[in-house]
Design a protein around this motif. Structure first.
Motif, PDB file in Angstrom:
ATOM      1  N   LEU A  51     -13.828 -19.044 -74.979  1.00 41.84           N
ATOM      2  CA  LEU A  51     -14.290 -18.114 -75.474  1.00 41.84           C
ATOM      3  C   LEU A  51     -15.716 -17.467 -74.726  1.00 41.84           C
ATOM      4  O   LEU A  51     -15.812 -16.266 -74.522  1.00 41.84           O
ATOM      5  N   ARG A  52     -16.124 -18.360 -73.893  1.00 46.04           N
ATOM      6  CA  ARG A  52     -17.166 -18.087 -73.062  1.00 46.04           C
ATOM      7  C   ARG A  52     -16.636 -17.223 -71.932  1.00 46.04           C
ATOM      8  O   ARG A  52     -17.379 -16.405 -71.443  1.00 46.04           O
ATOM      9  N   ARG A 104     -16.594 -12.188 -78.941  1.00 41.89           N
ATOM     10  CA  ARG A 104     -17.763 -12.150 -80.045  1.00 41.89           C
ATOM     11  C   ARG A 104     -17.294 -12.459 -81.340  1.00 41.89           C
ATOM     12  O   ARG A 104     -17.938 -12.726 -82.354  1.00 41.89           O
ATOM     13  N   ARG A 105     -15.910 -12.469 -81.687  1.00 41.04           N
ATOM     14  CA  ARG A 105     -15.553 -12.673 -82.801  1.00 41.04           C
ATOM     15  C   ARG A 105     -14.093 -13.354 -82.607  1.00 41.04           C
ATOM     16  O   ARG A 105     -13.331 -12.969 -81.780  1.00 41.04           O
ATOM     17  N   LEU A 127     -12.730 -25.246 -83.403  1.00 40.68           N
ATOM     18  CA  LEU A 127     -13.081 -23.968 -83.424  1.00 40.68           C
ATOM     19  C   LEU A 127     -14.335 -23.603 -83.933  1.00 40.68           C
ATOM     20  O   LEU A 127     -15.205 -22.817 -83.539  1.00 40.68           O
ATOM     21  N   ALA A 128     -14.803 -23.925 -84.986  1.00 41.92           N
ATOM     22  CA  ALA A 128     -16.051 -23.782 -85.789  1.00 41.92           C
ATOM     23  C   ALA A 128     -17.168 -24.329 -84.688  1.00 41.92           C
ATOM     24  O   ALA A 128     -18.198 -23.640 -84.825  1.00 41.92           O
ATOM     25  N   GLY A 129     -16.934 -25.399 -84.385  1.00 43.83           N
ATOM     26  CA  GLY A 129     -17.830 -25.806 -83.604  1.00 43.83           C
ATOM     27  C   GLY A 129     -18.334 -25.083 -82.075  1.00 43.83           C
ATOM     28  O   GLY A 129     -19.567 -25.052 -82.051  1.00 43.83           O
ATOM     29  N   ALA A 159     -21.797 -22.985 -81.365  1.00 42.07           N
ATOM     30  CA  ALA A 159     -22.365 -22.968 -80.114  1.00 42.07           C
ATOM     31  C   ALA A 159     -22.697 -21.865 -79.518  1.00 42.07           C
ATOM     32  O   ALA A 159     -23.665 -21.644 -78.801  1.00 42.07           O
ATOM     33  N   LEU A 160     -21.638 -20.865 -79.588  1.00 39.76           N
ATOM     34  CA  LEU A 160     -21.590 -19.608 -78.735  1.00 39.76           C
ATOM     35  C   LEU A 160     -22.255 -18.440 -79.523  1.00 39.76           C
ATOM     36  O   LEU A 160     -22.282 -17.381 -78.953  1.00 39.76           O
TER      37      LEU A 160
END
Length: 495
Positions: A92-93, A98-99, A110-112, A116-117
């Motif tokens: 993701l990073r 963004r979504r 995934l939720a974590g 975090a991001l």
């Protein structure tokens, strides 16, 4: 409109996905993807290659979201539901997501990562767009998809494919394997790799065929559909074929004969994503009459080589270049290998080669030379066909001037009566440069020592003079499966 969507429109009344919960037609799929696209656009004209990730099981929802992301002008990134939080966070990073689109509550990992991001998780059921309205034009050169590499030698890199690249990969396989609208195929492969995304789902949907999705490989459910003659095409990894062989061998006679005959009636069965041991290839043919078709590809290039649909399918070989794909072998010194039986790194060129590694120009530059993508895999040509020796960095053992394929030795050792599974690794040696180490999971009640294995190898692998180079044998417990073997061996013998 890109060709994939135009073709879906031409097959509007046909069934795209068939599942126990119901069927989804091509018309339904197009309509649902348009709804997703307009919801993502939120009134904008074009998402301009925004990266949007999603974590969904194989099936109509997956395809509708992938197509919807594309139709909104964004880049699709499919996430692995089994990945750890740190791995998801890296993806993701790296991609600047963004979504993320999910169905129901997101998985804990995934939720974590999203928390975090600061990435938003959007529930699929909440994506409601305007009933109509324009969608952006999609040129072939527009970025469409990011698939992350497995990260075997470095952190996973985001492989960027354009719409044109994806189309070229699909066209090559549809032509070579003669996909047709009447085909039906099960889909139980991971949907964050090109095997499932391109080879199965995209080729089927391009052709107007029917896909039957499963939540992973469910042996009994798949066999029930095979017995019903549901499929004309079947694609799997070697491990699945091993599990199928084991299941068939434990069945009573009539049931086994019925299933073997059903497998035999399929027009095409493909094995990929890992080397298929010759004994598995032979046993599958004995049981079903089917000669499995092996092919070669990777995230960056889709598929590049394939045994022929019509003609000799050679065990241990990955065949010939696919339509539109150029392949050559190159030595470490940069010279092209023109003859046979001499190893070289596989270089690939063609319209199906990826565009770049996302936000990593250095890795992109290192991956290409003179317009060719350097795969890092080593192969030889034998009577015209290519045979993979392994990854240049980890599977090629350089011993006394020889380039020894760890994969080839593993394949041969699997024929040893005492060995159930094995892994081969090069270990540094002052005399030979590297010597060969073997980690083996033995069959119940069997024992093995180095002298016994050397004696066996003398007749089976004499071309490598392996008995002199075989220096270490380690027996591992039965739960040391698959990719656990090599890390275990490295920890036992780090130098």
């Amino acid at each position: 409109m890109i060709e994939l969507f135009r073709r879906a429109g031409a097959h509007a009344a046909r069934t795209a996905f068939r599942a126990p919960a119901g069927e989804t037609s091509y018309a339904d799929l197009l309509a649902r993807s348009a709804t997703v696209a307009r919801a993502l656009l939120g009134g904008r004209m074009d998402l301009d290659e925004e990266r949007i990730a999603f974590m969904l099981p194989a099936g109509a929802d997956y395809a509708a979201v992938q197509w919807g992301i594309w139709r909104a002008g964004a880049i699709a990134l499919a996430l692995n539901a089994g990945a750890a939080g740190a791995e998801i966070e890296h993806m993701l990073r790296t991609a600047g997501v963004r979504r993320v689109i999910v169905r129901g509550e997101p998985a804990a990992a995934l939720a974590g990562a999203c928390s975090a991001l600061g990435v938003a998780c959007e529930e699929l059921g909440s994506l409601h767009g305007a009933p109509d309205g324009p969608l952006p034009a999609l040129a072939p050169g527009r970025r469409a998809m990011i698939v992350f590499t497995s990260g075997t030698t470095s952190k996973p890199k985001g492989v960027v494919s354009t719409h044109g690249v994806i189309e070229a990969q699909i066209r090559a396989l549809v032509e070579a394997w003669e996909w047709r609208a009447g085909d039906c195929i099960p889909l139980f492969l991971p949907m964050h790799h090109v095997h499932g995304i391109i080879n199965v789902m995209s080729c089927a949907l391009w052709s107007g065929a029917c896909v039957e999705p499963f939540d992973g490989f469910r042996l009994d459910a798949v066999l029930a559909r095979v017995a019903a003659d549901a499929y004309s095409v079947f694609m799997a990894v070697p491990t699945v074929y091993v599990k199928l062989i084991q299941a068939l061998e434990h069945m009573e006679g009539a049931q086994r004969e019925r299933l073997c005959a059903a497998f035999g009636r399929m027009r095409l069965m493909v094995s990929g994503s890992a080397a298929l041991p010759a004994n598995v290839h032979a046993r599958w043919e004995e049981l079903t009459g089917q000669r499995l078709l092996e092919r070669y590809g990777m995230t960056e290039i889709g598929m590049a080589l394939s045994n022929p649909l019509h003609g000799e399918r050679r065990p241990g070989s990955v065949g010939l270049p696919l339509p539109g794909v150029d392949v050559k072998l190159v030595t470490e010194e940069g010279a092209e290998v023109h003859g046979e039986d001499d190893p070289g790194e596989i270089w690939v060129r063609g319209p199906g080669v990826f565009r770049e590694y996302w936000n990593n120009p250095e890795a992109t530059a290192q991956g290409f030379a003179e317009g060719w993508f350097r795969t890092g895999d080593v192969a030889v040509r034998e009577r015209g066909y290519y045979r993979i020796m392994g990854r240049q960095s980890v599977d090629i053992i350089k011993s006394g001037g020889y380039k020894i394929s760890a994969l080839e030795i593993e394949n041969a050792l699997l024929a040893h009566p005492a060995i159930r599974e094995c892994a081969v690794l090069g270990v540094e040696d002052p005399t030979w440069g590297e010597i060969v180490a073997v980690a083996a999971v033995l069959r119940a009640g069997e024992a093995l020592d180095i002298e016994a294995l050397r004696a066996w190898c003398a007749g089976k692998l004499s071309a490598y003079k392996l008995p002199r180079r075989l220096a270490i044998v380690a027996s591992l417990p039965s739960n040391a499966m698959g990719k656990v073997l090599k890390p275990a061996l490295k920890s036992l013998f780090p130098n």
